[in-house]
Write an enzyme that holds these catalytic residues in place. Structure first.
Site, PDB file in Angstrom:
ATOM      1  N   GLU A   1     -10.277   5.528   2.537  1.00  0.00           N
ATOM      2  CA  GLU A   1     -11.223   4.536   3.096  1.00  0.00           C
ATOM      3  C   GLU A   1     -10.147   3.472   3.356  1.00  0.00           C
ATOM      4  OE1 GLU A   1     -10.130   4.900   0.087  1.00  0.00           O
ATOM      5  OE2 GLU A   1      -9.442   2.885  -0.571  1.00  0.00           O
TER       6      GLU A   1
ATOM      7  N   LYS B   1       0.858  -1.271  -0.175  1.00  0.00           N
ATOM      8  CA  LYS B   1      -0.125   0.054   0.081  1.00  0.00           C
ATOM      9  C   LYS B   1       0.805   1.212   0.047  1.00  0.00           C
ATOM     10  CE  LYS B   1      -4.285  -1.653   0.442  1.00  0.00           C
ATOM     11  NZ  LYS B   1      -4.259  -3.190   0.862  1.00  0.00           N
TER      12      LYS B   1
ATOM     13  N   SER C   1       1.874  -9.937  -0.734  1.00  0.00           N
ATOM     14  CA  SER C   1       1.486  -8.393  -0.946  1.00  0.00           C
ATOM     15  C   SER C   1       1.808  -7.707   0.577  1.00  0.00           C
ATOM     16  CB  SER C   1       0.177  -8.398  -1.386  1.00  0.00           C
ATOM     17  OG  SER C   1      -0.532  -9.148  -0.549  1.00  0.00           O
TER      18      SER C   1
HETATM   19  C1  LIG Z   1      -5.116  -4.203   0.919  1.00  0.00           C
HETATM   20  C2  LIG Z   1      -4.388  -5.506   0.806  1.00  0.00           C
HETATM   21  C3  LIG Z   1      -4.843  -6.289  -0.519  1.00  0.00           C
HETATM   22  C4  LIG Z   1      -5.791  -5.930  -1.294  1.00  0.00           C
HETATM   23  O1  LIG Z   1      -5.751  -4.862  -1.949  1.00  0.00           O
HETATM   24  P1  LIG Z   1      -5.287  -4.880  -3.678  1.00  0.00           P
HETATM   25  O2  LIG Z   1      -5.587  -3.540  -4.143  1.00  0.00           O
HETATM   26  O3  LIG Z   1      -6.062  -5.943  -4.293  1.00  0.00           O
HETATM   27  O4  LIG Z   1      -3.853  -5.471  -3.827  1.00  0.00           O
HETATM   28  C5  LIG Z   1      -3.941  -7.499  -0.470  1.00  0.00           C
HETATM   29  N1  LIG Z   1      -2.926  -7.765   0.117  1.00  0.00           N
HETATM   30  C6  LIG Z   1      -2.625  -6.866   1.243  1.00  0.00           C
HETATM   31  C7  LIG Z   1      -1.546  -7.217   2.299  1.00  0.00           C
HETATM   32  C8  LIG Z   1      -3.470  -5.754   1.382  1.00  0.00           C
HETATM   33  O5  LIG Z   1      -2.777  -5.044   2.628  1.00  0.00           O
END
Ligand SMILES: *Cc1c(COP(=O)(O)O)cnc(C)c1O
Length: 395
Positions: free
Chosen positions: A114, A92, A376
């Site tokens: 948000e 993020k 992620s």
């Molecule tokens: C917010 C988040 C997501 C989902 O958001 P995307 O926009 O689909 O990437 C996925 N993995 C993590 C660790 C997140 O914090």
């Protein structure tokens, strides 16, 4: 001027998806943002400032890690892109640092966001602290209960967290409230949207800001393995981490792209076209077009829609979208923790869950392939929830 690759049409459409379906009052704000972004993205000085922040504040480049034990046990060559090692714990921050810099450039002194699981809210509150901006975060009341620690983190960072009590009291409703705030305060406020959704230019802009994940991965795979991966896997909520890593492989047809949604929020496999939060996309809706609630173990993926570019990639079949159940995700979470010593966020555990499921199937597409999984985010925020689950299951 550096051209934007795979840009949408001037109206913000990726094939039939995307666009700008918003109230009249927000049109000038979106136009101002689009212009500021295009100009800044082509500006060497802006890019250097952002690169410096990404390197020396966020900790980029993030490494890629060979998951050796899992590779042997599962029967593929599994590589992890370590977005979990970013400052604030997920991808993020890549998006937020770019948007905060833009807000400053546009002369806005207030930033709103948000948040679902709280990761985007924490990242935004962090950037606001760095740039001295006032920060307000909208969060569904249900999510505030699920992610209490992240609420406190945002408050520590100086942000105001406003509970959203309408609708399902989750991410979808938090976005509605943030849009409402933006309409009212558009003069001094930038809306820092957390994913590749919303009206044009957000899907394009957030993709470009997240494309660093794909750019680094491509170079790292070449350097360390002398080749590109056969398959790239990422979880899909709004779709920003997925499009960030996919974007650099889109024009290489030999690289297969797989997006993984939660079974309870599978807008790409179970949805139909419709408009939500300013863009035309695939949506979970009932036969009268009422938007349905998404339900999954991970608050970060609880979104009934998906970024329009993913809807287009699904329609053109350039990327393939699949889904996994909460149970499969819990097993994958434990597997990565115990075999690789990495506690993943529940979101990327969806990616691993699908890899496991595929390799257990008869006609596996992943067998002996080099698979790059976008990790992620890290699982610190999910440990409490896992504890509750495992207690219930008496494991
Ligand atoms: C917010 C988040 C997501 C989902 O958001 P995307 O926009 O689909 O990437 C996925 N993995 C993590 C660790 C997140 O914090």
């Amino acid at each position: 001027m550096s051209e934007i690759k795979n840009a949408p049409t001037i109206d913000g459409f990726f094939d039939e998806f995307g666009g700008r379906f918003i109230p009249e009052t927000l049109v000038p704000a979106c136009e101002e943002l689009e212009e500021a972004f295009k100009e800044s993205w082509a500006d060497v000085e802006f890019r250097a400032t952002l690169d410096n922040l990404l390197a020396n504040f966020a900790g980029r480049p993030t490494p890629i890690t060979q998951a050796k034990t899992l590779s042997t046990e599962l029967g593929c060559e599994l590589i992890l892109k370590r977005e979990d090692l970013n400052h604030t714990g997920s991808h993020k921050i890549n998006n937020v640092l770019g948007q905060a810099l833009l807000a400053v450039k546009m002369g806005k002194n207030r930033i709103i966001a948000e948040t679902g699981a709280g990761q985007h809210g924490v990242a935004t509150a962090t950037a606001a602290a760095v740039f001295g901006l006032e920060c307000v975060v909208y969060m569904g009341e249900v999510d505030m209960m699920r992610q209490e620690l992240n609420v406190f983190r945002m408050e520590l960072l100086g942000a105001e967290v406003i509970p959203v009590k309408t609708g399902s009291k989750t991410l979808k409703d938090a976005i509605n409230e943030a849009l409402r705030d933006w309409v009212t305060n558009v003069k001094n406020t930038h809306y820092c949207l957390g994913s590749v959704m919303g009206p044009h230019p957000y899907p394009m802009m957030v993709r470009e800001l997240q494309s660093i994940i794909g750019k680094e991965s491509k170079i790292q795979c070449q350097e360390q393995f002398g080749r590109l991966p056969d398959i790239v896997v990422a979880c899909v909520g709004g779709g920003s981490n997925a499009i960030g890593i996919f974007s650099e492989f889109l024009d290489i047809p030999d690289v297969e792209l797989v997006g993984v949604e939660p079974a309870g929020g599978a807008s790409l496999t179970k949805g139909d076209p419709g408009v939500l939060h300013g863009s035309m996309t695939q949506l979970l809706q009932d036969e009268w077009g009422q938007v349905l609630e998404a339900k999954s173990i991970s608050a970060g993926l609880d979104y009934p829609g998906v970024g329009p570019e993913h809807a287009a990639l699904a329609a053109s079949k350039r990327a393939r979208y699949v889904n996994v159940t909460d149970e499969e995700v819990i097993s994958a979470f434990q597997l990565m923790t115990q075999k690789e010593g990495i506690i993943p966020a529940l979101e990327p555990a969806h990616g691993l869950a699908y890899i496991v499921k595929d390799l257990e199937a008869k006609n596996s597409a992943f067998k002996n392939k080099m698979v790059l999984l976008n990790l992620s985010g890290r699982g610190d925020k999910d440990v409490d929830q896992m504890m509750e689950h495992l207690k219930c299951l008496k494991i």
